[in-house]
Write a protein that holds these residues in place. Sequence first.
Motif, PDB file in Angstrom:
ATOM      1  N   GLU A 116      12.025   1.959  -2.435  1.00 66.98           N
ATOM      2  CA  GLU A 116      12.461   2.519  -1.153  1.00 66.98           C
ATOM      3  C   GLU A 116      11.495   3.591  -0.623  1.00 66.98           C
ATOM      4  OE1 GLU A 116      15.301   4.158  -4.408  1.00 66.98           O
ATOM      5  OE2 GLU A 116      14.341   2.240  -3.874  1.00 66.98           O
ATOM      6  N   ALA A 117      10.586   4.074  -1.461  1.00 69.98           N
ATOM      7  CA  ALA A 117       9.599   5.063  -1.012  1.00 69.98           C
ATOM      8  C   ALA A 117       8.377   4.406  -0.382  1.00 69.98           C
ATOM      9  CB  ALA A 117       9.162   5.939  -2.188  1.00 69.98           C
ATOM     10  N   LEU A 118       8.223   3.100  -0.596  1.00 67.37           N
ATOM     11  CA  LEU A 118       7.017   2.414  -0.123  1.00 67.37           C
ATOM     12  C   LEU A 118       6.878   2.401   1.394  1.00 67.37           C
ATOM     13  CD1 LEU A 118       4.471   0.859  -0.882  1.00 67.37           C
ATOM     14  CD2 LEU A 118       5.874  -1.227  -1.056  1.00 67.37           C
ATOM     15  N   PRO A 119       7.929   2.112   2.177  1.00 68.07           N
ATOM     16  CA  PRO A 119       7.746   2.094   3.637  1.00 68.07           C
ATOM     17  C   PRO A 119       7.214   3.407   4.202  1.00 68.07           C
ATOM     18  CG  PRO A 119       9.802   1.023   3.050  1.00 68.07           C
ATOM     19  CD  PRO A 119       9.280   1.667   1.793  1.00 68.07           C
ATOM     20  N   ASP A 120       7.770   4.534   3.771  1.00 67.35           N
ATOM     21  CA  ASP A 120       7.301   5.821   4.287  1.00 67.35           C
ATOM     22  C   ASP A 120       5.848   6.075   3.910  1.00 67.35           C
ATOM     23  OD1 ASP A 120       9.687   6.381   5.508  1.00 67.35           O
ATOM     24  OD2 ASP A 120      10.446   7.666   3.893  1.00 67.35           O
ATOM     25  N   MET A 121       5.481   5.685   2.688  1.00 67.05           N
ATOM     26  CA  MET A 121       4.100   5.898   2.262  1.00 67.05           C
ATOM     27  C   MET A 121       3.136   5.035   3.071  1.00 67.05           C
ATOM     28  SD  MET A 121       1.233   5.151   0.463  1.00 67.05           S
ATOM     29  CE  MET A 121       1.759   3.584  -0.209  1.00 67.05           C
ATOM     30  N   LEU A 122       3.492   3.774   3.318  1.00 68.99           N
ATOM     31  CA  LEU A 122       2.634   2.896   4.118  1.00 68.99           C
ATOM     32  C   LEU A 122       2.552   3.370   5.560  1.00 68.99           C
ATOM     33  CD1 LEU A 122       3.737  -0.607   2.773  1.00 68.99           C
ATOM     34  CD2 LEU A 122       1.613   0.614   2.277  1.00 68.99           C
ATOM     35  N   ASP A 123       3.652   3.865   6.075  1.00 68.80           N
ATOM     36  CA  ASP A 123       3.663   4.404   7.438  1.00 68.80           C
ATOM     37  C   ASP A 123       2.731   5.601   7.538  1.00 68.80           C
ATOM     38  OD1 ASP A 123       4.560   4.635  10.132  1.00 68.80           O
ATOM     39  OD2 ASP A 123       5.927   6.218   9.517  1.00 68.80           O
ATOM     40  N   GLU A 124       2.808   6.491   6.563  1.00 70.17           N
ATOM     41  CA  GLU A 124       1.949   7.679   6.567  1.00 70.17           C
ATOM     42  C   GLU A 124       0.485   7.298   6.401  1.00 70.17           C
ATOM     43  OE1 GLU A 124       1.723  12.044   4.372  1.00 70.17           O
ATOM     44  OE2 GLU A 124       2.763  10.384   3.376  1.00 70.17           O
ATOM     45  N   ARG A 149       6.777  -9.787   2.689  1.00 66.01           N
ATOM     46  CA  ARG A 149       5.935 -10.513   1.734  1.00 66.01           C
ATOM     47  C   ARG A 149       4.938  -9.564   1.072  1.00 66.01           C
ATOM     48  NH1 ARG A 149       5.313 -14.035   6.022  1.00 66.01           N
ATOM     49  NH2 ARG A 149       3.088 -13.497   6.163  1.00 66.01           N
ATOM     50  N   LEU A 150       4.310  -8.732   1.887  1.00 62.82           N
ATOM     51  CA  LEU A 150       3.279  -7.818   1.394  1.00 62.82           C
ATOM     52  C   LEU A 150       3.837  -6.817   0.398  1.00 62.82           C
ATOM     53  CD1 LEU A 150       0.315  -6.676   1.749  1.00 62.82           C
ATOM     54  CD2 LEU A 150       1.298  -5.146   3.464  1.00 62.82           C
ATOM     55  N   MET A 151       4.976  -6.257   0.715  1.00 57.64           N
ATOM     56  CA  MET A 151       5.506  -5.145  -0.075  1.00 57.64           C
ATOM     57  C   MET A 151       6.043  -5.582  -1.432  1.00 57.64           C
ATOM     58  SD  MET A 151       7.155  -3.077   3.145  1.00 57.64           S
ATOM     59  CE  MET A 151       8.103  -1.927   2.180  1.00 57.64           C
TER      60      MET A 151
END
Length: 205
Positions: A116-124, A149-151
Amino acid sequence: MYHLPVYQEKDQQKIIAFIQQYPFATLTGVSPQQQPVATQIPLLVKEKNGKLFLTGHLMKQTDHHKAFLENKQALVLFHGPHTYVSASWYENKQQASTWNYMTVHVRGTVQYLPDEALPDMLDELTSHFENNPDSPSLYKELPVEYLQRLMKAIVAFEIAVESTDAIFKLSQNRDEKSFRQIIQQLEKGDFDAQRVAVEMKKIQS
Protein backbone atom coordinates in the motif's frame (compact mmCIF):
# COMPACT_ATOMS: atom_id res chain seq x y z
CA MET A 1 37.16 4.73 0.02
CA TYR A 2 40.06 7.16 -0.33
CA HIS A 3 40.01 8.76 3.11
CA LEU A 4 42.71 11.45 2.93
CA PRO A 5 41.32 14.34 5.03
CA VAL A 6 42.09 16.96 2.37
CA TYR A 7 39.48 15.37 0.07
CA GLN A 8 36.77 14.61 2.63
CA GLU A 9 33.53 16.58 2.62
CA LYS A 10 31.89 16.77 6.06
CA ASP A 11 29.14 19.32 5.41
CA GLN A 12 25.91 17.28 5.55
CA GLN A 13 23.93 19.79 3.52
CA LYS A 14 26.51 19.66 0.72
CA ILE A 15 26.35 15.87 0.78
CA ILE A 16 22.55 15.94 0.53
CA ALA A 17 22.75 18.46 -2.32
CA PHE A 18 25.20 16.16 -4.13
CA ILE A 19 22.85 13.16 -3.81
CA GLN A 20 19.98 15.30 -5.11
CA GLN A 21 22.09 16.42 -8.06
CA TYR A 22 23.31 12.89 -8.91
CA PRO A 23 20.44 10.58 -7.83
CA PHE A 24 21.22 7.64 -10.14
CA ALA A 25 23.07 5.40 -7.70
CA THR A 26 24.67 1.96 -7.53
CA LEU A 27 22.94 -0.09 -4.83
CA THR A 28 25.06 -2.99 -3.57
CA GLY A 29 24.48 -5.83 -1.15
CA VAL A 30 25.43 -9.45 -0.43
CA SER A 31 23.36 -12.49 -1.45
CA PRO A 32 22.57 -15.43 0.84
CA GLN A 33 25.37 -17.25 -1.00
CA GLN A 34 27.76 -14.46 0.07
CA GLN A 35 28.03 -13.16 -3.47
CA PRO A 36 28.10 -9.40 -4.11
CA VAL A 37 25.05 -8.03 -5.96
CA ALA A 38 24.44 -4.60 -7.44
CA THR A 39 21.95 -2.62 -9.45
CA GLN A 40 21.73 0.94 -10.77
CA ILE A 41 18.68 2.81 -9.54
CA PRO A 42 17.37 6.37 -9.04
CA LEU A 43 16.84 7.30 -5.39
CA LEU A 44 15.31 10.16 -3.47
CA VAL A 45 16.88 11.46 -0.27
CA LYS A 46 14.73 12.68 2.63
CA GLU A 47 15.25 14.03 6.11
CA LYS A 48 12.77 12.80 8.74
CA ASN A 49 13.12 13.69 12.40
CA GLY A 50 16.77 14.60 11.88
CA LYS A 51 17.61 11.30 10.16
CA LEU A 52 18.36 10.64 6.48
CA PHE A 53 16.50 8.11 4.34
CA LEU A 54 16.87 6.99 0.74
CA THR A 55 13.75 5.79 -1.06
CA GLY A 56 13.12 3.97 -4.31
CA HIS A 57 11.76 0.79 -5.83
CA LEU A 58 13.19 -2.30 -7.47
CA MET A 59 12.01 -5.37 -9.34
CA LYS A 60 10.99 -8.41 -7.34
CA GLN A 61 12.70 -11.79 -7.63
CA THR A 62 16.01 -10.32 -8.80
CA ASP A 63 19.30 -11.16 -7.14
CA HIS A 64 19.37 -7.83 -5.30
CA HIS A 65 15.73 -8.14 -4.17
CA LYS A 66 16.46 -11.58 -2.71
CA ALA A 67 19.74 -10.40 -1.18
CA PHE A 68 18.10 -7.69 0.90
CA LEU A 69 15.46 -10.12 2.15
CA GLU A 70 18.28 -12.01 3.86
CA ASN A 71 20.86 -9.30 4.58
CA LYS A 72 19.47 -5.78 4.99
CA GLN A 73 22.85 -4.02 4.99
CA ALA A 74 23.38 -1.90 1.88
CA LEU A 75 26.14 0.23 0.43
CA VAL A 76 24.95 2.91 -2.00
CA LEU A 77 27.37 4.74 -4.29
CA PHE A 78 26.51 8.12 -5.78
CA HIS A 79 28.78 9.22 -8.60
CA GLY A 80 29.51 12.74 -9.76
CA PRO A 81 31.79 14.15 -12.47
CA HIS A 82 35.25 12.60 -12.86
CA THR A 83 38.20 13.07 -15.17
CA TYR A 84 41.87 12.31 -15.79
CA VAL A 85 44.36 14.92 -14.57
CA SER A 86 47.75 14.89 -16.24
CA ALA A 87 50.86 15.67 -14.20
CA SER A 88 52.05 17.65 -17.23
CA TRP A 89 49.67 20.38 -16.01
CA TYR A 90 51.53 20.71 -12.67
CA GLU A 91 54.39 23.06 -11.98
CA ASN A 92 56.46 19.98 -11.07
CA LYS A 93 55.70 17.68 -14.01
CA GLN A 94 57.88 14.77 -12.89
CA GLN A 95 55.31 13.00 -10.75
CA ALA A 96 52.29 10.75 -11.07
CA SER A 97 49.16 11.82 -12.90
CA THR A 98 45.83 11.22 -11.18
CA TRP A 99 42.05 11.18 -11.47
CA ASN A 100 39.71 13.80 -10.01
CA TYR A 101 36.24 12.68 -8.97
CA MET A 102 33.31 13.24 -6.64
CA THR A 103 31.51 10.40 -4.87
CA VAL A 104 29.33 9.77 -1.84
CA HIS A 105 29.12 6.35 -0.18
CA VAL A 106 26.06 5.72 1.97
CA ARG A 107 25.69 2.76 4.32
CA GLY A 108 22.35 1.83 5.78
CA THR A 109 19.63 -0.73 6.42
CA VAL A 110 17.09 -1.65 3.74
CA GLN A 111 13.45 -1.96 4.71
CA TYR A 112 10.90 -3.16 2.15
CA LEU A 113 7.63 -1.24 2.39
CA PRO A 114 4.12 -2.75 2.28
CA ASP A 115 2.29 -2.84 -1.05
CA GLU A 116 0.00 0.00 0.00
CA ALA A 117 3.04 2.33 0.24
CA LEU A 118 4.01 1.77 -3.39
CA PRO A 119 1.51 4.18 -5.06
CA ASP A 120 2.63 7.16 -2.98
CA MET A 121 6.28 6.37 -3.60
CA LEU A 122 5.76 6.07 -7.38
CA ASP A 123 3.75 9.28 -7.39
CA GLU A 124 6.52 11.11 -5.54
CA LEU A 125 9.26 9.63 -7.73
CA THR A 126 7.64 10.46 -11.06
CA SER A 127 6.62 13.94 -9.88
CA HIS A 128 10.19 14.65 -8.83
CA PHE A 129 11.90 13.50 -12.01
CA GLU A 130 9.25 14.65 -14.48
CA ASN A 131 9.43 18.08 -12.81
CA ASN A 132 6.32 19.07 -14.73
CA PRO A 133 2.86 19.06 -13.11
CA ASP A 134 1.27 18.83 -16.58
CA SER A 135 3.29 15.84 -17.77
CA PRO A 136 1.14 13.01 -19.21
CA SER A 137 3.66 10.53 -17.80
CA LEU A 138 3.06 11.28 -14.13
CA TYR A 139 2.02 8.29 -12.04
CA LYS A 140 -1.48 9.71 -11.56
CA GLU A 141 -1.93 10.03 -15.33
CA LEU A 142 -1.09 6.41 -16.22
CA PRO A 143 -3.82 3.87 -17.04
CA VAL A 144 -5.01 1.88 -14.02
CA GLU A 145 -4.71 -1.45 -15.85
CA TYR A 146 -1.10 -0.70 -16.77
CA LEU A 147 -0.23 0.28 -13.21
CA GLN A 148 -1.83 -2.83 -11.77
CA ARG A 149 0.34 -5.05 -13.97
CA LEU A 150 3.48 -3.02 -13.28
CA MET A 151 3.09 -2.80 -9.53
CA LYS A 152 2.85 -6.56 -9.12
CA ALA A 153 6.46 -6.82 -10.22
CA ILE A 154 8.07 -4.13 -8.07
CA VAL A 155 8.48 -3.26 -4.41
CA ALA A 156 9.12 0.04 -2.65
CA PHE A 157 11.88 0.35 -0.09
CA GLU A 158 13.65 2.84 2.10
CA ILE A 159 17.17 2.83 3.44
CA ALA A 160 17.76 4.27 6.90
CA VAL A 161 21.13 5.98 6.49
CA GLU A 162 23.68 4.97 9.12
CA SER A 163 26.75 6.72 7.70
CA THR A 164 27.90 8.83 4.77
CA ASP A 165 31.39 9.14 3.34
CA ALA A 166 31.96 11.90 0.80
CA ILE A 167 35.15 12.29 -1.20
CA PHE A 168 35.42 15.30 -3.48
CA LYS A 169 38.93 14.83 -4.89
CA LEU A 170 39.52 18.08 -6.77
CA SER A 171 43.28 18.72 -6.64
CA GLN A 172 43.04 20.39 -3.24
CA ASN A 173 46.61 19.21 -2.51
CA ARG A 174 48.16 21.15 -5.41
CA ASP A 175 49.91 24.50 -5.26
CA GLU A 176 47.92 27.52 -6.41
CA LYS A 177 49.56 27.83 -9.84
CA SER A 178 49.15 24.12 -10.63
CA PHE A 179 45.55 24.30 -9.45
CA ARG A 180 44.78 27.11 -11.89
CA GLN A 181 46.55 25.31 -14.74
CA ILE A 182 44.53 22.13 -14.10
CA ILE A 183 41.30 24.13 -14.34
CA GLN A 184 42.43 25.74 -17.59
CA GLN A 185 43.20 22.38 -19.15
CA LEU A 186 39.98 20.76 -17.95
CA GLU A 187 37.94 23.60 -19.43
CA LYS A 188 39.24 22.45 -22.84
CA GLY A 189 38.13 18.88 -22.25
CA ASP A 190 34.94 16.85 -22.53
CA PHE A 191 31.74 17.43 -20.61
CA ASP A 192 32.88 15.63 -17.45
CA ALA A 193 36.21 17.46 -17.45
CA GLN A 194 34.42 20.79 -17.73
CA ARG A 195 32.09 19.87 -14.86
CA VAL A 196 35.10 19.03 -12.68
CA ALA A 197 36.58 22.42 -13.58
CA VAL A 198 33.37 24.09 -12.42
CA GLU A 199 33.54 22.25 -9.09
CA MET A 200 37.19 23.21 -8.65
CA LYS A 201 36.34 26.86 -9.19
CA LYS A 202 33.88 26.63 -6.30
CA ILE A 203 36.82 25.78 -4.03
CA GLN A 204 38.56 28.97 -5.13
CA SER A 205 35.56 31.20 -4.42
